[in-house]
Design a protein around this motif. Structure first.
Motif, PDB file in Angstrom:
ATOM      1  N   UNK A 183      -7.794 -35.789  44.568  1.00  0.00           N
ATOM      2  CA  UNK A 183      -8.914 -35.188  44.559  1.00  0.00           C
ATOM      3  C   UNK A 183      -9.877 -36.655  44.801  1.00  0.00           C
ATOM      4  N   UNK A 184      -9.356 -37.789  44.688  1.00  0.00           N
ATOM      5  CA  UNK A 184     -10.057 -39.008  44.779  1.00  0.00           C
ATOM      6  C   UNK A 184     -10.300 -39.379  46.193  1.00  0.00           C
ATOM      7  N   UNK A 185      -9.081 -39.254  46.999  1.00  0.00           N
ATOM      8  CA  UNK A 185      -9.025 -39.655  48.549  1.00  0.00           C
ATOM      9  C   UNK A 185      -9.282 -38.092  49.117  1.00  0.00           C
ATOM     10  N   UNK A 186      -9.284 -37.117  48.837  1.00  0.00           N
ATOM     11  CA  UNK A 186      -9.519 -35.739  49.416  1.00  0.00           C
ATOM     12  C   UNK A 186      -8.202 -35.625  50.350  1.00  0.00           C
ATOM     13  N   UNK A 187      -7.133 -35.590  49.952  1.00  0.00           N
ATOM     14  CA  UNK A 187      -6.155 -35.414  50.576  1.00  0.00           C
ATOM     15  C   UNK A 187      -5.061 -34.496  49.802  1.00  0.00           C
ATOM     16  N   UNK A 188      -4.186 -34.083  50.656  1.00  0.00           N
ATOM     17  CA  UNK A 188      -2.979 -32.982  49.876  1.00  0.00           C
ATOM     18  C   UNK A 188      -1.917 -33.211  50.654  1.00  0.00           C
ATOM     19  N   UNK A 189      -0.538 -33.174  49.719  1.00  0.00           N
ATOM     20  CA  UNK A 189       0.487 -33.185  50.277  1.00  0.00           C
ATOM     21  C   UNK A 189       1.277 -31.880  50.400  1.00  0.00           C
ATOM     22  N   UNK A 190       1.405 -31.265  51.555  1.00  0.00           N
ATOM     23  CA  UNK A 190       1.633 -29.867  51.656  1.00  0.00           C
ATOM     24  C   UNK A 190       2.637 -29.437  52.418  1.00  0.00           C
ATOM     25  N   UNK A 191       3.826 -28.461  51.911  1.00  0.00           N
ATOM     26  CA  UNK A 191       4.894 -28.178  52.863  1.00  0.00           C
ATOM     27  C   UNK A 191       4.699 -27.657  54.081  1.00  0.00           C
ATOM     28  N   UNK A 192       5.602 -27.950  55.298  1.00  0.00           N
ATOM     29  CA  UNK A 192       5.140 -27.171  56.362  1.00  0.00           C
ATOM     30  C   UNK A 192       5.109 -25.764  56.536  1.00  0.00           C
ATOM     31  N   UNK A 193       5.600 -25.028  55.951  1.00  0.00           N
ATOM     32  CA  UNK A 193       5.786 -23.405  55.912  1.00  0.00           C
ATOM     33  C   UNK A 193       4.576 -22.539  55.114  1.00  0.00           C
ATOM     34  N   UNK A 194       3.960 -23.628  54.655  1.00  0.00           N
ATOM     35  CA  UNK A 194       2.608 -22.882  53.689  1.00  0.00           C
ATOM     36  C   UNK A 194       1.599 -22.524  54.998  1.00  0.00           C
ATOM     37  N   UNK A 195       1.311 -21.275  54.955  1.00  0.00           N
ATOM     38  CA  UNK A 195       0.354 -20.541  55.738  1.00  0.00           C
ATOM     39  C   UNK A 195      -0.822 -21.172  55.294  1.00  0.00           C
ATOM     40  N   UNK A 196      -1.988 -20.832  56.332  1.00  0.00           N
ATOM     41  CA  UNK A 196      -3.376 -21.526  56.176  1.00  0.00           C
ATOM     42  C   UNK A 196      -3.829 -20.696  54.980  1.00  0.00           C
ATOM     43  N   UNK A 197      -3.861 -19.336  54.838  1.00  0.00           N
ATOM     44  CA  UNK A 197      -4.386 -18.671  53.546  1.00  0.00           C
ATOM     45  C   UNK A 197      -3.697 -19.155  52.244  1.00  0.00           C
ATOM     46  N   UNK A 198      -2.374 -19.459  52.436  1.00  0.00           N
ATOM     47  CA  UNK A 198      -1.700 -19.742  51.137  1.00  0.00           C
ATOM     48  C   UNK A 198      -2.169 -21.528  50.628  1.00  0.00           C
ATOM     49  N   UNK A 199      -2.428 -21.918  51.804  1.00  0.00           N
ATOM     50  CA  UNK A 199      -2.942 -23.421  51.417  1.00  0.00           C
ATOM     51  C   UNK A 199      -4.516 -23.363  50.822  1.00  0.00           C
ATOM     52  N   UNK A 200      -5.345 -22.438  51.552  1.00  0.00           N
ATOM     53  CA  UNK A 200      -6.652 -22.251  51.044  1.00  0.00           C
ATOM     54  C   UNK A 200      -6.421 -21.870  49.356  1.00  0.00           C
ATOM     55  N   UNK A 201      -5.693 -20.970  49.119  1.00  0.00           N
ATOM     56  CA  UNK A 201      -5.569 -20.376  47.570  1.00  0.00           C
ATOM     57  C   UNK A 201      -4.997 -21.348  46.772  1.00  0.00           C
ATOM     58  N   UNK A 202      -4.052 -22.336  47.173  1.00  0.00           N
ATOM     59  CA  UNK A 202      -3.654 -23.341  46.312  1.00  0.00           C
ATOM     60  C   UNK A 202      -4.707 -24.609  46.393  1.00  0.00           C
ATOM     61  N   UNK A 203      -5.685 -24.553  47.257  1.00  0.00           N
ATOM     62  CA  UNK A 203      -6.723 -25.752  46.977  1.00  0.00           C
ATOM     63  C   UNK A 203      -7.994 -25.202  46.248  1.00  0.00           C
ATOM     64  N   UNK A 204      -8.361 -24.075  46.242  1.00  0.00           N
ATOM     65  CA  UNK A 204      -9.364 -23.269  45.829  1.00  0.00           C
ATOM     66  C   UNK A 204      -9.604 -23.938  44.141  1.00  0.00           C
ATOM     67  N   UNK A 205      -8.453 -23.789  43.454  1.00  0.00           N
ATOM     68  CA  UNK A 205      -8.736 -24.346  42.037  1.00  0.00           C
ATOM     69  C   UNK A 205      -9.478 -25.805  41.791  1.00  0.00           C
ATOM     70  N   UNK A 206      -8.967 -26.596  42.892  1.00  0.00           N
ATOM     71  CA  UNK A 206      -9.441 -27.821  43.097  1.00  0.00           C
ATOM     72  C   UNK A 206     -10.888 -28.069  43.623  1.00  0.00           C
ATOM     73  N   UNK A 207     -11.326 -27.050  44.131  1.00  0.00           N
ATOM     74  CA  UNK A 207     -12.713 -27.048  44.731  1.00  0.00           C
ATOM     75  C   UNK A 207     -12.615 -27.570  46.126  1.00  0.00           C
ATOM     76  N   UNK A 208     -11.464 -27.402  46.643  1.00  0.00           N
ATOM     77  CA  UNK A 208     -11.128 -28.246  48.045  1.00  0.00           C
ATOM     78  C   UNK A 208     -10.827 -27.177  49.086  1.00  0.00           C
ATOM     79  N   UNK A 209     -10.796 -27.418  50.253  1.00  0.00           N
ATOM     80  CA  UNK A 209     -10.473 -26.409  51.360  1.00  0.00           C
ATOM     81  C   UNK A 209      -9.941 -27.509  52.513  1.00  0.00           C
ATOM     82  N   UNK A 210      -8.950 -26.925  53.212  1.00  0.00           N
ATOM     83  CA  UNK A 210      -8.423 -27.642  54.415  1.00  0.00           C
ATOM     84  C   UNK A 210      -9.574 -27.511  55.641  1.00  0.00           C
TER      85      UNK A 210
END
Lengths: 521, 521
Positions: free
Chosen positions: B162-189
């Motif tokens: 959350x400091x650098x605004x970046x995330x390490x994400x696995x290649x098979x994560x779909x975009x909706x799944x990524x948004x869902x996992x980022x949402x609790x952090x107040x972040x979005x791809x």
């Protein structure tokens, strides 16, 4: 060339070198400011007699090839501290053998064909401003000789497209020459590395040069629409496009290729109308860390300042931009529509919230910004005086993500200061800021015993580079790899990528003629 | 997988396929709107019996490998019109032999090692949304079989910084799944390709996918800090950095590699706080050309609208965004500080000066923007109905610099309309705008005789592609090359670059296991 001669050492034109009295006066002032350095300035040694050229130029190429000592000497080093010291002492132990200066692509083809047939090493040469040994003819003994290909005769803006805002420019055009040729069209490349005066477009592309703007477009990568280059296996020219998703981009393989794939001859690059609106400000912060946090807040808010350069207290004092009690953030916004002032207002608000105190009226120029800018472009000249007065002066740079930033910079500064020792200075500024990180840039100024400069700097550089690698930073953010960074680059590049690149090079340069010793083993 | 099954043809989940009655009702409405297409809708054929798998899965890999017909069928095509038609007809003549779904990197290593040892072709598979034949197991007969590696089990956001605004994400994560996992952090791809629902991060990186925002960050290239991938020659992982000037970038070689160098397993990508401020507007222009000139003025002024999508009159009518009498420019600005409205004011002013008429109050949503957005994400579903009613429906896209834009688009539209014939539609929109050019995106909707779809589309695509090449456009701006674009890509890539890339591939994939037939010959 062009009738006017570059100095055989250091920065600038031979006819602009200050007189010994002027150098002495400058040295006295610098000693007063720094507290060290000798007022007994040393005089530069002449080029002297060079080793005989090891390549015999065929008659057909004689008109574009030079073997005189001055030309060879001025094409054997770049512009690093090591280079300046060696040039200053007339130490041209392993000079390039022949310097070719092709006037067109046919001449380039002919000279490259000859050199490749001879088995010679071929080093493309633009402005000679490499600070990483990128143009140094230090190649294995297995090469019978070195040909340096100076592209400075390819110096024209060939086409200007005022509709798409782009221009087709030859690789040997210097940045001032480009600006001069774009000015009648009301356009600018707006690419300002510190080496602006001598840097060529081709050199910038080959080294992925970075300009002084804090956010994009500032890296030459941002400007390139297409590149044309001659490899030993033939021409490499990409389509001119605003963007393309067709496979890995050919331009991105040529960007940063450092002369090891071929000689860049021209490129289509994006140009700009001069920005109509500008706002500048300077903000003081009690510490560098608070300034960095504010710079981070500014870019993470989506603002893209043209300048967002944070100078630590030491560097502010050293460059006369401040008194050493505070860190200074230099901010500027530029825009084509009237929003620069509005954007600055938001940025200054974020700075205030981060503990900053704006110290200049917003608006054009003045104050710390101007002092800094003046100092920025004067620095390469200043270093020549430092060398004459026994002061070691060099910079190194990197990039790191924000979450590691404070630990990282502390560790690099600590290790480097220990290696430099008292009473040297090691200071830090941020040259570029990204939402996810920044580019810290370090300056070393320290007394050094005459004759021990290379040894001392080499030790400081080793310590600094190891600290950078240990902290996870890149070995170079915009200075390129060259020969000097290769030992550390080796451990930073993905090994599978290195295998791929090695074979990619072999495909277009089967005899390993092109700039051996940079990037590749 | 994940318990829920994708349709074996077309777009979406099997449990969401409308009933035959619903399809008939939709077809009636579409026929009314278009003036063609049959209300006698055809029913999709089942998968049927597939050719027996040509690879024998070893017992140690049985748990992660599938050979059932549905799994193989849903991993044999992408999402192009050709793919939908073939799936709809149950035409799986050359299906993939085995689908592996590794749950971690060790399983991936094991399955890749096995396939390489067998001499099999290996096709990495993300969301299966390729529209260019990127995942089709159409490989030379010399391969004993094809293994598709579905990375959908590698679907986690592994770290959030959350400091650098970046995330390490696995290649098979779909975009909706990524948004869902980022949402609790107040972040979005904040990466929205039309295929958003199913696209995976790895697929986007492999194909240099583009999101729907008009200016950066919008291409996946803009987001990537580092990539980790498994090649047959071992792991390829770049350093995580905000920027680096150390040689040609390893990430830029993996970006757009289309599975031909290795299987991407994860990446560090930049993420964002959700923009706090937004302004949207729609502007009518008498013609597409005037709209394009205004869009150009907006971006050349330095403004960077989040949306700057120009829809030609035909396409406006087709998508219910307008009545067909005017071109519509959809504009939006987003910002972290309160400037979106100010920026919009400047953009609208430039549009007015260019002959445009704003038709909606500035502000959030509503009107043409919302209609367009709805239509944008519904389009892949709509096409399934088109296929059932005998309507050919496909898109193709390119990029071109502004100075050639009008001639280029006219020529591509003209040639394609001639190939499509009456009463088909060929329309154009701009999806991305750059200071130096734009990305025209073409939509074809036309009646087609059942059973002749592939032949007809192939002819239209050939004509359109040749017009694009003749006009100097790229064969793909953000759809990738795959197998479908290879014939045209061949003549667009620099030949020396192709030699370099071919050897680069051989270095990391000596047996040519990785996705043979895409990008490389």
């Amino acid at each position: 060339m062009n009738g006017r001669r570059r100095k055989h050492w250091g920065w600038g034109w031979a006819d602009e070198q200050p007189s010994p009295d002027e150098v002495r006066a400058a040295a006295a002032g610098l000693r007063e400011h720094l507290g060290f350095g000798s007022v007994e300035v040393e005089a530069p040694a002449p080029v002297g007699t060079l080793r005989a050229p090891r390549l015999e130029v065929p008659g057909t190429l004689a008109a574009i090839c030079s073997v005189d000592a001055h030309t060879r000497a001025t094409h054997s080093y770049g512009a690093s501290y090591r280079d300046v010291v060696r040039g200053f002492r007339g130490a041209f132990d392993a000079p390039t053998d022949v310097v070719a200066r092709p006037g067109n692509e046919e001449e380039l083809e002919a000279v490259l064909e000859w050199a490749v047939a001879e088995g010679a090493a071929v080093i493309p040469f633009g402005g000679g401003t490499s600070v990483v040994g990128g143009v140094e003819p230090s190649v294995p003994d297995s090469y019978p000789g070195v040909l340096t290909v100076d592209v400075s005769a390819l110096d024209r803006v060939l086409e200007v497209d005022s509709v798409s805002l782009a221009a087709r420019i030859q690789a040997g055009a210097t940045l001032p020459a480009i600006e001069e040729q774009l000015r009648p069209h009301g356009l600018t490349l707006r690419f300002y590395p510190q080496s602006f005066e001598f840097v060529t477009l081709g050199g910038a592309i080959a080294t992925r040069g970075g300009g002084h703007f804090a956010t994009g477009p500032t890296h030459i990568d941002d400007f390139v629409e297409s590149v044309r280059a001659l490899t030993p296996a033939g021409w490499w020219e990409s389509l001119r496009l605003p963007s393309s998703g067709a496979g890995p981009s050919p331009d991105r393989l040529m960007l940063g290729s450092e002369g090891a794939l071929g000689v860049i001859t021209e490129a289509w690059v994006r140009v700009l109308h001069r920005p109509a609106f500008r706002a500048a400000a300077a903000v003081h912060f009690p510490t560098f860390w608070e300034g960095a946090a504010a710079a981070r807040a500014v870019v993470q808010s989506g603002l893209r300042p043209a300048n967002c350069r944070l100078i630590d207290p030491d560097e502010a004092r050293l460059t006369f931009a401040g008194d050493g009690s505070v860190a200074i953030l230099l901010l500027a916004f530029e825009s084509g529509v009237d929003v620069a002032g509005t954007l600055m207002g938001h940025a200054v608000k974020l700075c205030r919230e981060g503990g900053g105190t704006p110290v200049e009226p917003r608006g054009e120029g003045g104050g710390a910004s101007e002092v800094w800018r003046e100092s920025f472009f004067r620095a390469p000249y200043l270093r020549d005086t430092f060398v004459a007065m026994g002061v070691m002066s060099e910079t190194f740079e990197t990039a790191i993500t924000w979450e590691r930033f404070e630990t990282f910079v502390s560790s690099v500064l600590g290790a480097t200061r220990e290696a430099v020792g008292h009473p040297g200075h090691v200071s830090c500024r941020l040259t570029h800021v990204y939402a996810d990180g920044c580019a810290p840039y370090f300056t070393v100024v320290a007394p050094v015993a005459r004759g021990f400069e290379l040894e001392r700097w080499s030790e400081v550089k080793r310590v600094a580079s190891e600290a950078i690698l240990a902290g996870g930073g890149t070995i170079t953010h915009h200075h390129a790899v060259g020969r000097d960074h290769l030992p550390w680059y080796r451990s930073q590049r993905p090994q599978a990528f290195n295998r791929a690149m090695t074979e990619a090079k072999r495909a277009v340069d089967p005899g390993s003629a092109m700039n051996p010793g940079v990037l590749f083993d």
